[in-house]
Each structure stands twice: as structure tokens, then as C-alpha cells.
Scaffold this motif. Sequence first.
Motif, short mmCIF file in Angstrom:
data_model
loop_
_atom_site.label_atom_id
_atom_site.label_comp_id
_atom_site.label_asym_id
_atom_site.label_seq_id
_atom_site.Cartn_x
_atom_site.Cartn_y
_atom_site.Cartn_z
N VAL B 156 36.92 45.69 33.78
CA VAL B 156 38.02 44.97 33.40
C VAL B 156 38.44 43.70 34.37
O VAL B 156 38.69 42.92 34.08
CB VAL B 156 39.20 45.68 32.92
N TRP B 157 38.49 44.43 35.59
CA TRP B 157 38.95 43.60 36.65
C TRP B 157 37.99 42.47 37.02
O TRP B 157 38.38 41.44 37.08
CB TRP B 157 39.22 44.37 37.76
N MET B 158 36.61 42.97 36.69
CA MET B 158 35.75 42.06 36.97
C MET B 158 35.76 40.79 36.11
O MET B 158 35.92 39.32 36.21
CB MET B 158 34.48 42.51 36.98
N GLY B 159 36.05 41.14 34.58
CA GLY B 159 36.20 40.29 33.60
C GLY B 159 37.45 39.38 33.71
O GLY B 159 37.49 38.00 33.48
N MET B 160 38.44 39.93 34.26
CA MET B 160 39.70 39.00 34.64
C MET B 160 39.35 38.06 35.57
O MET B 160 39.70 36.82 35.52
CB MET B 160 40.72 40.12 34.91
N THR B 161 38.72 38.40 36.52
CA THR B 161 38.55 37.51 37.86
C THR B 161 37.87 36.38 37.42
O THR B 161 37.90 35.19 38.05
CB THR B 161 37.75 38.46 39.04
N ALA B 162 36.67 36.44 36.31
CA ALA B 162 35.81 35.42 35.93
C ALA B 162 36.69 34.44 35.48
O ALA B 162 36.17 33.32 35.64
CB ALA B 162 34.98 36.07 34.85
N PHE B 163 37.92 34.61 35.04
CA PHE B 163 38.78 33.68 34.28
C PHE B 163 39.92 32.95 35.32
O PHE B 163 40.67 32.30 34.84
CB PHE B 163 39.46 34.13 33.07
N LYS B 164 39.68 33.45 36.54
CA LYS B 164 40.87 33.23 37.49
C LYS B 164 40.42 31.99 38.17
O LYS B 164 39.29 31.65 38.38
CB LYS B 164 41.06 33.97 38.44
N SER B 165 41.41 31.22 38.86
CA SER B 165 41.15 30.12 39.82
C SER B 165 40.72 30.72 40.90
O SER B 165 41.02 31.78 41.33
CB SER B 165 42.35 29.22 39.82
#
Lengths: 363, 439, 351
Positions: B156-165
Motif C-alpha cells: 500500500v505504501w508503495m502504491g501511495m508513493t507512486a502518486f506522490k511528488s
Amino acid sequence: MATIELQKVEKKFGDLHAVKPMDLTIHDGEFVVLLGPSGCGKTTTLRMISGLEAVTGGRIILNGRDVTWAHPSERDIAFVFQFFALYSHLTVRQNIAFPLQAQGESKETVRQRVAEVARLLQIEHVLDVKPGSLSGGDRQRVALARALVRRPAAFLMDEPLGALDAEFRETMRAEIKRLHIEQHATTVYVTHDQIEAMAMGDRIVVMSDAVVQQIGTPAQVYHDPANLFVARFIGSPGMNLVKGHYAAGVVHLREGISYAVPDFWVSTLNEALQGEGDVILGFRPEAVIVNSEGMPATVYAADLHGGYTMLHLDLGGEEIIHARAPRSVQYPIGTAVRFTLEPAMVRFFDPVTEKAIVREVTA
Amino acid sequence: MFGLDIPLPDFWIAYFFIFWVLIGGTTTPVIFRHQGYPVWLGVLVGGVVGVISGIVFMVLLTAFQPLADVLGDPLLGVLVSILISALLILVALGWLRRFVPLAKNNEVITLAEGGPRAPVTYSTRVDKVDPSWLSRQSIRASVVVMMAILSLIPVVWMGMTAFKSRADAVASPPKVVFEPTMEGFISLLTKRRQLTDAQIAEYKQREDLAWYDEVMLKRGQAIIGQSDYVKRLRNSLIIASVSTVLSVTLGTLSAYAFSRFRIPGEGDLLFFILSTRMLPPVVVTIPIFLMYRELGLYDTHIGMILLYTAFNLSFSVWLLKGFIDEIPKEYEEAALVDGYTRMQAFRKIVLPQAVTGIAATTVFSFIFAWNEYAFALMLTSDKARTAPPSIPSVLGTGGIEWAAIAAGSLGFLIPVVIVTFSLRRYLLRGVTFGAIRQG
Amino acid sequence: MSNVALEHITKRFKDVTALDDVSFSITHGEFFVLLGPTGAGKTTTLRVIAGLEKQDHGDVIFDGVNVNKYTPADRDVAFVFQQYSLYPTRTVYENLAFPLQSPLRKWPKERIDQRVKEVAEKLRISHLLDRKTANLSGGEMQRVALGRALVRSPRLFLMDEPLSNLDAKLREALRIELQHLQKTEGSTTLFVTHDQIEALTMADRIAVLNQGRIVQIGTPYDIYDRPATTFVAQLVGIPRINLLPAVRENGTLNVERSTVRLALPPDLNIPQRFLLGVRPEDVRLAADGDLRGEVVLTEPLGVETVVHIRSGQQTLLSIVPGITDLRIGDVIAYSIVRERLHFFNLDGVRL
């Protein structure tokens, strides 16, 4: 040992009855057989007694104690399964010792009891072998030993001979019966084989379609079946059942074939059928006497059954009855014969209710 | 929060709330399911119960704060609060069970006198009809779901990071709430060049910029074309799919042969086949590299397909043989006797029954081929390079672009997840087959 | 239909000899039974005849033609298995039609339909045609399995213990039906079983198989009245034959470790030590019997009772008609019918 009482014990799944309310009392030391075809409810009943199935109605009393809701381990019973249920990774000795060890018995007691039971069942020579290499008969002996070693209040056996070859079944049958007599152990035994039930049971509970059809000794269910099902199910082959019409002391079976009812039956039949009516005549193959007088029939087939011949007689219109005949006489197919019935062995049934017409025997 | 002075940082409060909602949301469905309601209703009600427990927990925490101060141990307050809140949840659940009526259309099995009062709708084994069994089940369900969620946190963390600046991705403390952006994806999928300040100003004037150009402009970069990643992904797809199809097809046929025919040296052959899997692939990369170079297979699709097929074959044959062994051979023999050829019997009778095994084998083979790294790295350079070795190269020179890497990994994950999810039923069967046999 | 002959068939599996020089022949229209315990090689014999196994030596001959090289499809036989011969996901109709749809036959649809309905009628399963086979009872499934074989009218039916998995009563009923069907169709049938009642009642001729070897071939009467070895004697007959070790002494026969003494016919040529076989129906309880024994067990079967009599250290089984009131421990008098004694040497061979 123990008395087991089933009071209105019932098992339902939603609206479906697996076992309709039944009452049964098993006395101390008795060998009771639950007999019936597949799906009749006999195994479910056994499982309710053992606690593997929850009861949906009624009570189960073991030695005066209500065990309806007791855990299987609290009921002091031993279960013998059809497929042995032995632990394949343990030796025979360890298998037998297992229940005792589970109960926390001392090492000495365990060793002693295992030796005792092994001697009883004549399996001392395989004690240190794994069950995988044993024959079916030996495996079943080990399963029995494992049940015996606990000295439980009652033994419950679910078709234990079903997985064995025909030749083993006979010997094991006698062994189990002999064991029972020596140990005087209360036993409830389930089977679909009526020969086993007859040979071993003190009393037989015949079941069909979730309902108890009859409870009685082997002699009772054999000679005085309560209804058509029991008459057909017990005996191989089952009882011959021929439809006919009764009037004035004679049953007309079909064109040209009439059976004169024995005198001691006339009043009972008159009363039951109010003078006349349809009736089913029942008689076992050994009740048929083939000779030169009596009812006519043609020989349809004759089989060798070992020490005797089984004749299949055609009464006309594909109504076949089975008759036991000595091997001395040969009956080629098509021979016209005549036969009578042993008077003491005939029975009558009501075609509508399917129940037996009972004759009151005045001493 | 709520006018209370809760001695916890904001995000800890959030986490605790999530924790309580989870507990409520996992234990309650068991009861609801048991009473015949759909699971989602149970989750909903359970979520509400969880929120209430969370609030209770916060209140208790604040109340116990003075005590903890006195004792000098802040953790004590937390522990006591957890315990009391948990107790409350259990009481609430017990209460809930009594008052939630049985849903209609349920197969109700009413038990005899002396047994559990409420009607049961599941197993009727005496030990399973116990009321305490239900509570144990609830706790089990809760623990299992929580552990599953815990294991998923990295993904989940990886998924979130993909959408971060870029900034958000490396923020410390880590940002759970952030403004999503497609920066990472775009960075992954394009080649860019750095613009001078003057050029940036110039670009800002233009009207014909697409949305992704705008995003990159914010960084001061202009897009000049597609990155290699897309190509890599496509290679992965081609190579993995073809090798999977090949290995499963050949595997099924071989497995059938091993299962039905008496092949001389069968045991040895099977062991030999299995032994190819015993090697760590790295050990044979150099010899294979040399062979491939000689044969001109280096950096070709065919080369990779052949290699993956060979490696997958061992696994396929073994797995499928187990499945085919389970299909009684009487079925085919009846067909043979009836006049069918062996191939027809295989096609009409064995294959339909082996579908489960084939699906499981397909999934496993695909996963292996898709994720394979060592061979892909050593035996390809540009034309046939697959995705796994190329993700690290996204690392770039001007600092690590975590968002891009996360985006790449996420994109890489998706096909496998799709394949596995659609065949999940078969996977379970694949893992447990042959375990239990009637004695 | 056809005549089938097996000549000197030998088959080995690794180091186990499944069939050892097996030879027998079946005539057209005959119901031939292979009887033997589990592992005797009966199923292997069937499979060799069907072509599902290749024998190591020997020939399989159909109507004078050597079919060793023929594939199972070309041999035109039908196989009824003990279980697993019906496709669980297909309906009964589809199962019955399947053999007729094989490319070998190329039958038109109407013809297949007609034949399937015909056979379903004969086996009384017409009402089940649209049901999936997984939803059938055991008896119904075996009828469909029989139907599958029947539908092709093959030259030979091979049946591998088809009734073994059924309930006792169902077995009885299906046995009679099967017999009737075979007689009316006149199909050559090779039937394998370990149940001796099935063998005795259904067979025109029986071949007894033990550990891959044919022990005896004969009519049911031959097998029962003149068993060639103790193995055959013990195999047929319920309850089992009494086999007692005995010695010959001055014109009498003494059963070892018991009180049983019998006068021997004067012209009997047997060794000093031998095995005596007496069938339970030849052990008669009679008040004037010359032998004494103690009752150790009674098994009432309804039509008769099996009485276990102990004499010394030997136990004899006897059959008494009807239900008896003998109790365990009773001392009774009995006699043995002299005319039907079986004599075997110590290796088990008939003398």
C-alpha cells in the motif's frame, strides 16, 4: 458396562428428517445392531450417541446420566470406524496406547493394558509394525484393540467389516461376536448387511428412510417381520411377497392359483379384512415345498447356492418366487412343478398399510 | 480533538482509530454471517462499533493521563486504555448477538433442550455448537485479517508513493495524507531534458502543452519522447506469456505421458527434470551467456523464451503430473475401449478435468517468468530487456526518484495481480492437491 | 458374438508376476466368471483381453484371429469398471451416447438417439436421461455403466467387479437383473469378482485365479463339489469349509487334536497325513450322532444357524436349519456325512 437410552431422539436438517423421533433402550452387555440401507439414518443415530452429531430433539441417557450435550470425549465410549482410522506414522503398539496416553494413564498401566488387549486379539506379533503393511483384517483388529484398551462403557461400531474382503468378513464377524461375549460389552453396531446383523445381534433395529421399522431379536425380525420392508430386507433373498385376494378361507393369487389358508389363520384374516379383501401372502424360500401337488408354477431358473439349489419359479405374468430346494433333484428350465407352503411359516400383510397382519397366539 | 487534550501525535490518533475500526469490522461480520446476513452489513456495523470504541479509547487515554504522569510511565496509560476498550467491544458483540435476529431464508436447526439456546445455521457437531466457539471464531477472524493488512502495508505504501511528488516521497515524518500527482508515472514513462530558466519561461507561454507536459514543466523539464520502460514492459509481457504457454502445453503432454505410460527410467528422468530447479539461476548464467553469444541468441526474445520455458518446464511437469495422477485412468480407458484414439481421449476427457491443475500451473509459471531478474539482467542488453532489471536504472543520476520507482513497481505488479486474482480459486487447489486421500 | 481364447498369457510388472501362464477359453454366449481374491490377477487378465495392457508372452484370440496387435478400439469389447467410468459433469444421455460418437463408428444422430433410448428402456433408466451422473445413487450409476457397455453391442463384455461397491441388498437385485439381461441378450460375458455367491449363481463356468495362476476351471457344480485344491475349497461355500489335519490309522481317520474319528472306506488311497475337508452342511447335529462336541458360538442367520462346535482343540462349523435354542457351553452329538468328504494332501492338492 452401560445401559444406553434414547428418548425421542430426533435429527433434522431444516425440514429434512435424517432420523425421526426414536425410542430405544440398550441394556447392559447387549449387542444391538442398527440395520438398514444407505441413507436410512443408522449412521446418524450412531453419531448422535457418540456425540459427533448434535441432537435436534430428545435425550440420550448413558447409565442414568444425561449425555445429550456432553462432549464425545466425556461420554466414555469407543468408536470403531469402517476405514480403521489408524495413525499410519505410529506403530501398532503406539496406536493402541494412544487413547490411554491421551487420558494420562501411567506408563506401566499403558504397557500392561496394551499387552493384555494384544493377546486377546492375537496381534502380539505385529505390535511393532506400522499399520500400512498389515492386511485389512489385521488392521481392523488393531482398531478394535484401540477401542478395547480404554475399557469404555460402550462400543460404537460403524460398519467395521465393510472394507474387508469377503473371506475376512466371516472370520472377523465371529471374532467380534466372541469378543463381545467374553467382554460382556455393550455394543451398538451399524451395518447394511443383514447377514451380519442376524449373526451378531442380540437385537436388531431395522431402519429405513429415517424411521425405525422394527426392533426385535433375529428370530423376531426373521419370522415375524412387522411390515413389508422388513420382510423384504431380512433374509437373502428376502421374503416372497405375492399379492392376492382373500375370501372365505382361500387366497386367490392369480388365474388358477389359489392358496388354502391354514385353519389357525382364518379367524384372524376374517377379522382384519372384514370377511374379504386384498392381502399380500408372504413366505420365505425355505417354506416352499416342491412336490406333485399344490399350486402350479414353471421353473424360470435354478442356481447353485453351495449346499442347496435356489429355484426361481414363475407363477405366470413374470411373478417370480424363490424356493429353496435340495440339490438332489434337477429342475431344467421350463419344468412344470407344483408346490405347497409350510403352514407355520406363512405370513400375511395389508397391501395398503404395508403392515403385517398379526395373529394373536393363545397359549 | 473533540475538545480533549489527547497525549498523542495526530497521525497516531488516526492509526489507533483505524486499529479499532479494524477490530470491530472483522469480528462483527462473523456474527452477522452466522445469523444469516451478508458480510458487508457486518463490516458496516462493525466499523461503527469500532469508531465508538476508538472514541472511548481516546477518552480513557486522556482520563488516564494524570495516572500515567504520576507513575512516570506513559505506556501504561495506553495499555490500560486498550484493555478496557477491548473489553467493551467484547461486551458489545455479545450484546449484539442476542439482539440481532436471524435473517429470513435461513436453514435453521433448532437444537434439543439443554443445548445452546439460539438456533444454529452451521455445522451441528457438538463441539461446534458451543457458544464459546463463536467468540473464538470472531477472534480468529480478527487476527487473520489484521495480519493480512499488516503484510499489505508495504505494498500500500508503495502504491501511495507512486502518486506522490518528489518532495512528498522523501518527507520525514512520512506523509500519509498528501496531494496526489502523476509526476512519478510521467517521469517513468518519458525521456526529458533539463530546461534553462529562459527556456522554462518560454515554454510557459506556449498554448499547445498537454497536461503531462505541464506537470514536467513545473520541474523545469521538457518531454522529448517515450522512455525505454514501455518497451521493457512489452518485452516482459511477450516473453513471459509465450514461455508460459509453451511450458504449460509441453508440461501437460509430458505429465500425461509420465502419468499414464510406463517410461523406462521414469524415476530418474523425473528427478533430473526437478533437479534443474535446484540450481540458483545465477550459477548457470555465465555458461548460458557464452552459449547464447555463440548461437547468436544473446539479447533476443527467442533466447529468453527458450530459457524461461526450460526452467518452467520442470515445475510444470511435476505439478501437472500430480494433477493428472488424480484423474482415474478408467475414464480414458473406457474411451479407448469405445473407439477413441489416445489423443482424442486426452483432449475430451483428461483436459477438461485437468483444468484446475493447468490454471494453477499457468499462474505459477507466469509469475516466475514475469519476475525473473538474474537471467534477464545478464542475457539481455537492449532489444530484449525485460522490466525487472530496468527498474533500478530508473534510479537516475540527479537523486533517487522514489515516486518513479514506485510507479514502475506498481505498473509491474498489475498484470501479475490480474492473472493471479482471476485464477485464485485454482491456486488454492494447486497448493493443497493430493494432500488428503480416502484410506 | 464371439469365442475368446487366452493362450499362455504371462504378464510381469517389474518384479511381480501378475499373470503366470494363464490359458482358458470362452464360448459364444457364455457367462464366464473369473473368481479370486484381491490381487489374484483378475483385473490384469481383463485388461490384457481389452488391450489396455500388453502381455509379455502369450496370445489373445477372438474367433480364431490373433488380436495381440489390435488396439483396444479395434477389439470391439466393452468394459464395465467398478467405479469411475461415468463422466461426472455430463448427463446420463451424454454418457450413454459417448461410445457411439467415437470417430470409429460415424453413426448419424438419429441412430444414436434411438439406440440410447432403447438401452435406457431395457435398464429402466429412461427417467434419468437428463440427470447429471454425479447426482445418481450407486445402483443407478452402475446401471448407466452397464448401459454404456450395452449400447455398442460389442462382441464381448468385460466386467470388473461391477457390483462390489453396492449395498448388499442392491447387489442382490442387480445380480438377478444382470443375469436375466445376459441370458436374453445372449452376450458373451467375462465377469470378474471376489464374491463367490455371484460366481456360483451367475456363471456358466468359473475359472479360479490365485496369484496369477489358474487353479481350476469348471462349472459351478465342479468347483463346489470337486475343488481341486484347499484354496478353491475355502473360496466357495458359506460358511467356509472345515479343513482339518488328519492321520490315517488302521482304517480310521483321526482328526488331529480332537475327538473326531471316522471309519474310512477300504479302497481309499491316501497318504498317512492329509487334510480333511468337510462342508458345514455335512456336519449334522443328530441325537444319534457318534461324535461329541461343545457349542462355542451360534450365529443365527434366519433360514439356518451356524453352530461352532469345539472338539479338543479344533473347531468345526455346522449348519442347522432354522433357529436353534442351543446355548454356548451345551454338549451336543453330531455326525459327519461320509459320502461327501474331501481329501487333500498336505500341500493342498485334491487326492
